[in-house]
Design a protein around this motif. Sequence first.
Motif, PDB file in Angstrom:
ATOM      1  N   LEU A 287     -25.279 -86.329 183.549  1.00  0.00           N
ATOM      2  CA  LEU A 287     -25.067 -85.069 184.260  1.00  0.00           C
ATOM      3  C   LEU A 287     -23.809 -85.136 185.115  1.00  0.00           C
ATOM      4  O   LEU A 287     -23.007 -84.192 185.146  1.00  0.00           O
ATOM      5  N   ALA A 288     -23.606 -86.259 185.801  1.00  0.00           N
ATOM      6  CA  ALA A 288     -22.406 -86.414 186.635  1.00  0.00           C
ATOM      7  C   ALA A 288     -21.145 -86.359 185.777  1.00  0.00           C
ATOM      8  O   ALA A 288     -20.142 -85.738 186.170  1.00  0.00           O
TER       9      ALA A 288
ATOM     10  N   ASN B 182     -21.169 -92.668 191.424  1.00  0.00           N
ATOM     11  CA  ASN B 182     -21.532 -93.879 192.153  1.00  0.00           C
ATOM     12  C   ASN B 182     -23.043 -93.961 192.370  1.00  0.00           C
ATOM     13  O   ASN B 182     -23.684 -94.990 192.071  1.00  0.00           O
ATOM     14  N   ILE B 183     -23.617 -92.881 192.878  1.00  0.00           N
ATOM     15  CA  ILE B 183     -25.051 -92.873 193.173  1.00  0.00           C
ATOM     16  C   ILE B 183     -25.863 -92.989 191.891  1.00  0.00           C
ATOM     17  O   ILE B 183     -26.875 -93.711 191.830  1.00  0.00           O
TER      18      ILE B 183
ATOM     19  N   THR C 216     -23.383 -86.861 201.035  1.00  0.00           N
ATOM     20  CA  THR C 216     -23.350 -88.229 200.527  1.00  0.00           C
ATOM     21  C   THR C 216     -22.368 -88.998 201.398  1.00  0.00           C
ATOM     22  O   THR C 216     -21.263 -88.515 201.658  1.00  0.00           O
ATOM     23  N   THR C 217     -22.757 -90.179 201.841  1.00  0.00           N
ATOM     24  CA  THR C 217     -21.920 -90.887 202.804  1.00  0.00           C
ATOM     25  C   THR C 217     -21.998 -92.392 202.648  1.00  0.00           C
ATOM     26  O   THR C 217     -23.031 -92.938 202.245  1.00  0.00           O
ATOM     27  N   ASP C 218     -20.888 -93.048 202.981  1.00  0.00           N
ATOM     28  CA  ASP C 218     -20.875 -94.505 203.071  1.00  0.00           C
ATOM     29  C   ASP C 218     -20.814 -94.951 204.530  1.00  0.00           C
ATOM     30  O   ASP C 218     -20.667 -96.130 204.825  1.00  0.00           O
ATOM     31  N   ASN C 219     -20.916 -93.988 205.445  1.00  0.00           N
ATOM     32  CA  ASN C 219     -20.903 -94.284 206.880  1.00  0.00           C
ATOM     33  C   ASN C 219     -21.723 -93.212 207.582  1.00  0.00           C
ATOM     34  O   ASN C 219     -21.200 -92.166 207.965  1.00  0.00           O
TER      35      ASN C 219
ATOM     36  N   TYR D 172     -22.955 -95.446 198.596  1.00  0.00           N
ATOM     37  CA  TYR D 172     -23.181 -94.105 199.130  1.00  0.00           C
ATOM     38  C   TYR D 172     -24.669 -93.797 199.203  1.00  0.00           C
ATOM     39  O   TYR D 172     -25.439 -94.138 198.307  1.00  0.00           O
ATOM     40  N   ASP D 173     -25.049 -93.161 200.283  1.00  0.00           N
ATOM     41  CA  ASP D 173     -26.424 -92.709 200.470  1.00  0.00           C
ATOM     42  C   ASP D 173     -26.468 -91.184 200.493  1.00  0.00           C
ATOM     43  O   ASP D 173     -25.523 -90.529 200.946  1.00  0.00           O
ATOM     44  N   GLU D 174     -27.558 -90.636 200.005  1.00  0.00           N
ATOM     45  CA  GLU D 174     -27.779 -89.194 200.090  1.00  0.00           C
ATOM     46  C   GLU D 174     -28.550 -88.907 201.373  1.00  0.00           C
ATOM     47  O   GLU D 174     -29.630 -89.468 201.596  1.00  0.00           O
ATOM     48  N   VAL D 175     -27.991 -88.044 202.206  1.00  0.00           N
ATOM     49  CA  VAL D 175     -28.618 -87.711 203.482  1.00  0.00           C
ATOM     50  C   VAL D 175     -28.639 -86.191 203.633  1.00  0.00           C
ATOM     51  O   VAL D 175     -27.912 -85.474 202.937  1.00  0.00           O
ATOM     52  N   SER D 176     -29.466 -85.707 204.520  1.00  0.00           N
ATOM     53  CA  SER D 176     -29.546 -84.264 204.747  1.00  0.00           C
ATOM     54  C   SER D 176     -29.637 -83.976 206.233  1.00  0.00           C
ATOM     55  O   SER D 176     -30.065 -84.821 207.026  1.00  0.00           O
ATOM     56  N   PHE D 177     -29.227 -82.768 206.585  1.00  0.00           N
ATOM     57  CA  PHE D 177     -29.249 -82.306 207.975  1.00  0.00           C
ATOM     58  C   PHE D 177     -29.813 -80.893 208.007  1.00  0.00           C
ATOM     59  O   PHE D 177     -29.566 -80.101 207.090  1.00  0.00           O
TER      60      PHE D 177
END
Length: 240
Positions: A49-50, A31-32, A99-102, A79-84
């Motif tokens: 690659l995916a 998706n991304i 990766t999240t849609d929310n 979907y967004d790529e996020v980090s913590f």
Amino acid sequence: MGRAFEYRKARKMKRWAGMAKAFTKVTREINIAIKEGGADPDYNPRLRLAIANAKAVNMPKANVDAAIKRATDKDAADYDEVSFEGYAPHGVAVFVDATTDNNNRTVANIRHVFSKYGGNLGVNGSVDYMFERKGQFRVKRDALKGDLEEIELELIDAGLESIEQEEDELVFYTAFEDFGSFQTELEERKINVDNAELVRIPTHTKTLSDTEAEAVIKLIDMLEEDDDVANVFHTMDETE
């Protein structure tokens, strides 16, 4: 052998295991990749690659095609790529890629795990400097034809930094910025890659007792169970 060593061994066996989790991860990667570079893999190396990673986890072609079709739909989830970043118990730094849609859901879930299992969720940049971002490519040893030393010398020109051998598998590492060119080099050499991704390598690690390691392992395991979590990196020493 200590608990951290056994954990490291188990993680190698677990990597990309669990069909549902692996398919979810690959589907989001597709998706991304399509949102970023279009649906034609010939012109989108991230999508190539995916798709290769999908094959590595035995995702049926019909599922891959369906994932591509869904990603090109105008109503597809975005979907967004996020980090913590934060700390597990005993001062072990933890970096989480997701990766999240929310985003609100993901933040709440990650915060809950850190809090429940004795960690602390920090702000962006709080532990990032403790890791180096590298490209990682996993290849079966028998996928390489010829002398390994000679191949290694040839691949250095494409960005290869180091090679590690894990049983019947070779792990190639590149600098972050050489990830794409190295992927292309392996494709041109027709070297099949079992899995390729960007990883974070700790610049230093922390040695723990078995009891301390147990607490860290529990937090990491709970993070990895979240469907939104793609990877968890940490600074716990796993060598012993």
